[in-house]
Design a protein around this motif. Sequence first.
Motif, PDB file in Angstrom:
ATOM      1  N   TYR A 153     -24.694 -48.453   5.355  1.00  0.00           N
ATOM      2  CA  TYR A 153     -25.031 -48.753   3.972  1.00  0.00           C
ATOM      3  C   TYR A 153     -24.026 -49.759   3.416  1.00  0.00           C
ATOM      4  N   LEU A 206     -20.420 -48.427   4.345  1.00  0.00           N
ATOM      5  CA  LEU A 206     -20.363 -47.024   4.722  1.00  0.00           C
ATOM      6  C   LEU A 206     -21.198 -46.796   5.973  1.00  0.00           C
ATOM      7  N   GLY A 255     -18.571 -41.639   6.698  1.00  0.00           N
ATOM      8  CA  GLY A 255     -17.192 -42.043   6.903  1.00  0.00           C
ATOM      9  C   GLY A 255     -16.550 -42.437   5.574  1.00  0.00           C
ATOM     10  N   GLN A 256     -15.274 -42.830   5.652  1.00  0.00           N
ATOM     11  CA  GLN A 256     -14.516 -43.139   4.428  1.00  0.00           C
ATOM     12  C   GLN A 256     -14.925 -44.464   3.797  1.00  0.00           C
ATOM     13  N   ARG A 316     -36.635 -33.849  -0.043  1.00  0.00           N
ATOM     14  CA  ARG A 316     -35.230 -33.542   0.176  1.00  0.00           C
ATOM     15  C   ARG A 316     -34.353 -34.284  -0.832  1.00  0.00           C
ATOM     16  N   TYR A 373     -30.146 -34.532  -2.563  1.00  0.00           N
ATOM     17  CA  TYR A 373     -28.740 -34.310  -2.227  1.00  0.00           C
ATOM     18  C   TYR A 373     -27.856 -34.690  -3.413  1.00  0.00           C
ATOM     19  N   TYR A 391     -23.799 -35.866  -3.970  1.00  0.00           N
ATOM     20  CA  TYR A 391     -22.536 -36.275  -3.368  1.00  0.00           C
ATOM     21  C   TYR A 391     -21.518 -36.596  -4.468  1.00  0.00           C
ATOM     22  N   GLN A 431     -18.011 -39.182  -4.812  1.00  0.00           N
ATOM     23  CA  GLN A 431     -17.272 -40.247  -4.142  1.00  0.00           C
ATOM     24  C   GLN A 431     -15.926 -40.406  -4.815  1.00  0.00           C
ATOM     25  N   LEU A 454     -12.337 -41.784   0.317  1.00  0.00           N
ATOM     26  CA  LEU A 454     -12.877 -40.573   0.942  1.00  0.00           C
ATOM     27  C   LEU A 454     -14.363 -40.686   1.231  1.00  0.00           C
ATOM     28  N   GLY A 455     -14.960 -41.822   1.000  1.00  0.00           N
ATOM     29  CA  GLY A 455     -16.387 -41.972   1.278  1.00  0.00           C
ATOM     30  C   GLY A 455     -17.214 -41.066   0.385  1.00  0.00           C
ATOM     31  N   LEU A 456     -18.365 -40.651   0.884  1.00  0.00           N
ATOM     32  CA  LEU A 456     -19.268 -39.756   0.161  1.00  0.00           C
ATOM     33  C   LEU A 456     -19.171 -38.369   0.778  1.00  0.00           C
ATOM     34  N   LEU A 495     -20.646 -34.408   0.659  1.00  0.00           N
ATOM     35  CA  LEU A 495     -21.838 -33.677   0.255  1.00  0.00           C
ATOM     36  C   LEU A 495     -21.464 -32.416  -0.515  1.00  0.00           C
ATOM     37  N   TYR A 534     -27.345 -29.609  -1.074  1.00  0.00           N
ATOM     38  CA  TYR A 534     -28.583 -30.276  -0.718  1.00  0.00           C
ATOM     39  C   TYR A 534     -29.728 -29.289  -0.743  1.00  0.00           C
ATOM     40  N   GLU A 587     -20.196 -29.573   2.056  1.00  0.00           N
ATOM     41  CA  GLU A 587     -18.806 -29.352   2.461  1.00  0.00           C
ATOM     42  C   GLU A 587     -17.867 -29.061   1.304  1.00  0.00           C
ATOM     43  N   LEU A 600     -17.111 -40.231  -9.001  1.00  0.00           N
ATOM     44  CA  LEU A 600     -18.429 -40.846  -9.106  1.00  0.00           C
ATOM     45  C   LEU A 600     -19.406 -39.950  -8.356  1.00  0.00           C
ATOM     46  N   PHE A 641     -23.248 -39.123  -6.957  1.00  0.00           N
ATOM     47  CA  PHE A 641     -24.524 -39.719  -6.573  1.00  0.00           C
ATOM     48  C   PHE A 641     -25.530 -38.642  -6.194  1.00  0.00           C
ATOM     49  N   GLN A 647     -31.515 -42.100   3.568  1.00  0.00           N
ATOM     50  CA  GLN A 647     -31.430 -41.566   2.218  1.00  0.00           C
ATOM     51  C   GLN A 647     -31.425 -42.725   1.227  1.00  0.00           C
ATOM     52  N   PHE A 667     -30.412 -43.738  -2.765  1.00  0.00           N
ATOM     53  CA  PHE A 667     -29.451 -43.264  -3.754  1.00  0.00           C
ATOM     54  C   PHE A 667     -29.812 -43.671  -5.174  1.00  0.00           C
TER      55      PHE A 667
END
Lengths: 112, 114
Positions: free
Chosen positions: A36, A88, A103-104, B31, B33, B35, B37, B41-43, B45, B48, B59, B88, B90, B103, B105
């Motif tokens: 992404y 991402l 991932g980060q 489906r 979800y 998240y 951010q 640390l990325g996204l 979850l 869901y 997580e 943030l 999402f 997915q 967003f």
Amino acid sequence: EDKVVQSPLSLVVHEGDTVTLNCSYEVTNFRSLLWYKQEKKAPTFLFMLTSSGIEKKSGRLSSILDKKELFSILNITATQTGDSAVYLCAGAGGTSYGKLTFGQGTILTVHP
Amino acid sequence: DADVTQTPRNRITKTGKRIMLECSQTKGHDRMYWYRQDPGLGLRLIYYSFDVKDINKGEISDGYSVSRQAQAKFSLSLESAIPNQTALYFCATSDGGDGTDTQYFGPGTRLTVL
């Protein structure tokens, strides 16, 4: 627990350069790897890879998956300032479609 | 019109307040979800839902709850907001029946807890 690791975490280049972004994964019952692009807003879908060695291409962006070594790369050739974004990658596995582990992210900055 | 919408887009609140973030979609996906951010640390979850009667923890579900009011609506609540929930957020959707993991967003909600 599934894990996805990206490198580098950040990258600064000049317009015209070629960049390679890396993504390694440990995903139980792996099924697909997704990339992404996020530009200060919602992530937008680039590629989904399911088979090793088959390159997916969209303009100057391309990506390939290695299921033996558990990694993927995203290449961007002739970079432009509009390529500046967070990239991402995410892995999907298990029995249900749709659940992703991200991932980060790699922050790419392209200077004029 | 956007396929996945989130309200509010920005919110500033105080520690201890109850906050609800809402997500609606017109994609017809089963489906959904949530998240969060954080920088570097990325996204991650939070929760869901694979259909209206199916809700699962992600997580980092501690301190959050969700409600799936209809196929098209999935809300995230912070019962008692704390500063480290500043992030943030999402919402995303996917069509589990199409054989892909893609997915889609929403635009995100920037939440600040003072």
